[in-house]
Write an enzyme that holds these catalytic residues in place. Structure first.
Site, PDB file in Angstrom:
ATOM      1  N   ALA A 132     -26.988  24.458   0.613  1.00  0.00           N
ATOM      2  CA  ALA A 132     -27.664  23.956   1.785  1.00  0.00           C
ATOM      3  C   ALA A 132     -29.249  24.255   1.454  1.00  0.00           C
ATOM      4  O   ALA A 132     -29.587  25.274   0.743  1.00  0.00           O
ATOM      5  CB  ALA A 132     -27.221  24.863   2.891  1.00  0.00           C
ATOM      6  N   ALA A 133     -30.044  23.177   1.868  1.00  0.00           N
ATOM      7  CA  ALA A 133     -31.543  23.235   1.386  1.00  0.00           C
ATOM      8  C   ALA A 133     -32.117  22.824   2.877  1.00  0.00           C
ATOM      9  O   ALA A 133     -31.578  22.596   3.766  1.00  0.00           O
ATOM     10  CB  ALA A 133     -32.009  22.447   0.409  1.00  0.00           C
ATOM     11  N   LEU A 135     -33.745  20.207   3.567  1.00  0.00           N
ATOM     12  CA  LEU A 135     -33.454  18.807   4.119  1.00  0.00           C
ATOM     13  C   LEU A 135     -32.020  18.490   4.563  1.00  0.00           C
ATOM     14  O   LEU A 135     -31.669  17.556   5.324  1.00  0.00           O
ATOM     15  CB  LEU A 135     -33.932  17.727   3.183  1.00  0.00           C
ATOM     16  CG  LEU A 135     -35.601  17.842   2.660  1.00  0.00           C
ATOM     17  CD1 LEU A 135     -35.822  16.363   1.721  1.00  0.00           C
ATOM     18  CD2 LEU A 135     -36.294  17.441   3.946  1.00  0.00           C
ATOM     19  N   GLN A 137     -27.654  19.497   3.176  1.00  0.00           N
ATOM     20  CA  GLN A 137     -26.511  20.268   2.705  1.00  0.00           C
ATOM     21  C   GLN A 137     -25.495  19.265   1.911  1.00  0.00           C
ATOM     22  O   GLN A 137     -25.055  18.275   2.630  1.00  0.00           O
ATOM     23  CB  GLN A 137     -26.079  21.295   3.693  1.00  0.00           C
ATOM     24  CG  GLN A 137     -25.350  20.590   4.687  1.00  0.00           C
ATOM     25  CD  GLN A 137     -24.858  21.971   5.500  1.00  0.00           C
ATOM     26  OE1 GLN A 137     -25.674  22.841   5.918  1.00  0.00           O
ATOM     27  NE2 GLN A 137     -23.402  21.843   6.183  1.00  0.00           N
ATOM     28  N   VAL A 138     -24.851  19.964   1.183  1.00  0.00           N
ATOM     29  CA  VAL A 138     -23.839  18.853   0.085  1.00  0.00           C
ATOM     30  C   VAL A 138     -22.328  19.578   0.356  1.00  0.00           C
ATOM     31  O   VAL A 138     -22.113  20.654   0.334  1.00  0.00           O
ATOM     32  CB  VAL A 138     -24.234  19.265  -1.194  1.00  0.00           C
ATOM     33  CG1 VAL A 138     -23.450  18.243  -2.146  1.00  0.00           C
ATOM     34  CG2 VAL A 138     -25.683  18.664  -1.372  1.00  0.00           C
ATOM     35  N   LYS A 152     -24.220  14.154   0.397  1.00  0.00           N
ATOM     36  CA  LYS A 152     -25.419  15.071   1.012  1.00  0.00           C
ATOM     37  C   LYS A 152     -25.758  14.521   2.212  1.00  0.00           C
ATOM     38  O   LYS A 152     -25.913  13.330   2.442  1.00  0.00           O
ATOM     39  CB  LYS A 152     -26.514  14.658  -0.192  1.00  0.00           C
ATOM     40  CG  LYS A 152     -27.924  15.290   0.154  1.00  0.00           C
ATOM     41  CD  LYS A 152     -28.876  15.067  -0.836  1.00  0.00           C
ATOM     42  CE  LYS A 152     -30.140  15.870  -0.666  1.00  0.00           C
ATOM     43  NZ  LYS A 152     -31.221  15.480  -1.833  1.00  0.00           N
ATOM     44  N   ASP A 287     -38.288  17.739 -10.994  1.00  0.00           N
ATOM     45  CA  ASP A 287     -37.789  19.255 -10.420  1.00  0.00           C
ATOM     46  C   ASP A 287     -36.741  19.698 -11.056  1.00  0.00           C
ATOM     47  O   ASP A 287     -35.653  20.036 -10.585  1.00  0.00           O
ATOM     48  CB  ASP A 287     -37.734  18.904  -8.799  1.00  0.00           C
ATOM     49  CG  ASP A 287     -37.294  20.463  -8.075  1.00  0.00           C
ATOM     50  OD1 ASP A 287     -37.996  21.224  -8.693  1.00  0.00           O
ATOM     51  OD2 ASP A 287     -36.850  20.511  -7.170  1.00  0.00           O
TER      52      ASP A 287
END
Length: 559
Positions: A132-133, A135, A137-138, A152, A287
């Site tokens: 989870a980030a 923007l 989550q996966v 995503k 990144d």
């Protein structure tokens, strides 16, 4: 109706106030740090650096607290060492956007809204997210065809929050631009507009799908590198569907050894694949931290997360090749000329000091023996060089340096004898020759030198004519700087100021005495109050004079 609209606008107002509270607090802290009297004794560079590090940590925590848009803003600011000190860049570079996951019911609702009837193709959707980030989550899932995928899913309501935050960012940028010192030499509104463009584009997962497909195309013929394929029919603006490629985290050396995978081979594959992205394709992963890299069971390197990608234009790549040639020859003058042509150095400045800085950096970074972290040291020197100087490094070049430093650190973790410089040689040779890797290097070098000599020979009469014209007009200046003369001149200036302040204090004291003896002695308070700041300045002047006197008494070898 009016009351309802006001109640609806209340959360937006509270959000804006929260952002402005953070901004004003930061500005107050920066003002406090700029005052010499806030330090114990003299404000030594070590004290300033330690305090800046604390401020950078505070800012990182505040950005995480403010949420998605500001986390991404911090990551973008970490690519601007020309406007932030190196300590702040280092702290913001480590900014990770790991946040708690949102509920699985909202994931299902988002999939139904975005995919409609196509949602029936998704079966066996795992309720527990893989990650989870800020923007999205996966989640892992299976399709009816048996294809293993990951979905995503964007956080609900994120775009509205982004637009509100970006609007406040524009207001903050306008305020910073009007500040006499923070706005000088910088274009904060333009930076805010660029952040808005980048962040809103990152919200569109269709752009990331195109990036992933293009990046995968580059490595189709390389079985050492794997990139997940895009499931286009299940990808929308807020949902991205990719192939599921499991692997071991790239910096988990123990797990790699347990799986009978050579860590040093993984390090070499990672560095070679990134250099190939830069030199051959000009389209690279911007990144590549360890969370976005994994290793398959057969030792192949897996790339994840294609939201931040970099693109080197053909013109910039050609200029980069010329810069590499000039750096390899330690020709500071040629390197500065190429940097000016590429727009890295702002125009209309005296390049003499810049040339000296570049020459010092080349001498320190390119003198053998090379340390294991030569790229990390070079990027640190570069950050120190561009801050406060007339440099405007393209963001892509900063991402390149950061990614190379990341790979260098991962490589040293996997293999203590890892050398990125040794791996880079075959990839830099095409940049150091004028017609490609298959040409004769000696002839290319001779041709380049003959071309450079002829160019300078043709320009020599024009330069002589310009110098003579400046001499006739009185514009030609000769600057001579002597350390002892500068110190003596500074002491004379301080002494004159001290005498002037002493005379002023004497006059104020005499005025206070006369007024105190008059019929209205209360008026004597006015000159006494005026004497207080003058006394403080006089005291500081005496401290500076005593410090310079102690420096003059030291032996010249210790200065």
């Amino acid at each position: 109706m009016l009351l309802a609209r006001r109640l609806a606008a209340l959360p937006r107002m509270m959000r804006a106030l929260t952002i402005w509270r953070t901004v004003l607090t930061l500005l107050a802290l920066l003002w406090w740090d700029g005052q010499r009297w806030t330090y114990r004794g003299e404000a030594l560079p070590e004290q300033r650096a330690a305090r800046q590090k604390r401020r950078a940590r505070w800012l990182t925590a505040e950005l995480i607290h403010l949420g998605s848009a500001f986390i991404k803003l911090g990551q973008l600011l970490s690519a601007r060492p020309d406007i932030l000190p190196a300590g702040w860049v280092e702290e913001l570079t480590a900014l990770q956007d790991s946040v708690p996951a949102f509920g699985f019911d909202r994931v299902q609702t988002m999939l139904e809204e975005e995919l409609g009837q196509r949602c029936a193709e998704v079966i066996d959707l795992d309720p527990e997210p893989l990650g989870a980030a800020s923007l999205a989550q996966v989640h892992r899932a299976s399709l009816r065809s048996g294809r293993q995928v990951v979905l995503k899913v964007q956080r609900p309501g994120l775009e509205d929050l982004f637009r509100l935050d970006l609007e406040v960012m524009q207001q903050v940028a306008a305020v910073l631009q009007r500040h006499p010192s923070w706005g000088r030499g910088r274009d904060w509104p333009a930076m805010a507009r660029e952040c808005r463009r980048v962040l809103l584009r990152e919200l569109d997962f269709r752009v990331e799908a195109q990036y992933a497909a293009r990046f995968r195309q580059q490595f189709l013929d390389d079985n050492r590198v794997r990139v997940p394929g895009v499931v286009w029919e299940l990808s929308t603006r807020r949902v991205l569907c990719l192939d599921y490629l499991p692997g071991i985290k790239v910096n988990d050396r123990d797990a790699l050894v347990a799986a009978d995978i050579d860590p040093s081979a993984v390090a070499e594959i990672g560095a070679a694949s990134y250099l190939q992205q830069l030199v051959r394709y000009g389209f690279f992963h911007a990144d590549p931290h360890p969370g976005n890299l994994a290793v398959a069971s057969d030792g192949a390197l897996i790339y994840y997360d294609f939201g931040m990608m970099g693109l080197l234009s053909d013109g910039l790549r050609r200029r980069l090749g010329s810069m590499v040639r000039a750096a390899a020859a330690r020709d500071a003058a040629a390197l500065v000329e190429e940097m000016q042509a590429a727009g890295v150095i702002t125009g209309g400045i005296d390049v003499g000091p810049v040339r000296r800085l570049v020459r010092m950096m080349l001498q320190e970074a390119l003198t053998p023996p090379f340390t294991a972290n030569v790229i990390d040291k070079l990027s640190g020197d570069l950050y120190d060089l561009v801050y406060g100087q007339p440099f405007r490094l393209p963001v892509e070049l900063i991402f390149v340096m950061r990614a190379l430093s990341t790979f260098e650190g991962v490589g040293r973790t996997l293999d203590p004898a890892f050398s990125l410089v040794a791996i880079a040689k075959p990839y830099l040779l095409p940049l150091m020759t004028s017609s490609g890797p298959g040409s004769n290097d000696l002839l290319n070098e001779l041709g380049r030198q003959v071309g450079a000599i002829s160019t300078r020979a043709v320009a020599l009469p024009r330069r002589l004519d310009e110098s003579l014209e400046r001499l006739e007009q009185g514009d030609l200046q000769l600057q001579v700087r002597l350390g002892e003369s500068d110190r003596q001149f500074r002491r004379m200036t301080l002494a004159q100021q001290s005498i002037g302040q002493s005379v002023l204090l004497g006059c104020l004291a005499l005025s206070a005495a006369i007024l105190g003896a008059s019929t209205n002695p209360i008026w004597s308070v006015a000159p006494i109050a005026a004497a207080l700041p003058v006394s403080l300045g006089w005291f500081r002047m005496q401290v500076k004079l005593r410090r310079d006197q102690r420096l003059d008494q030291l032996p010249s070898a210790n200065r």
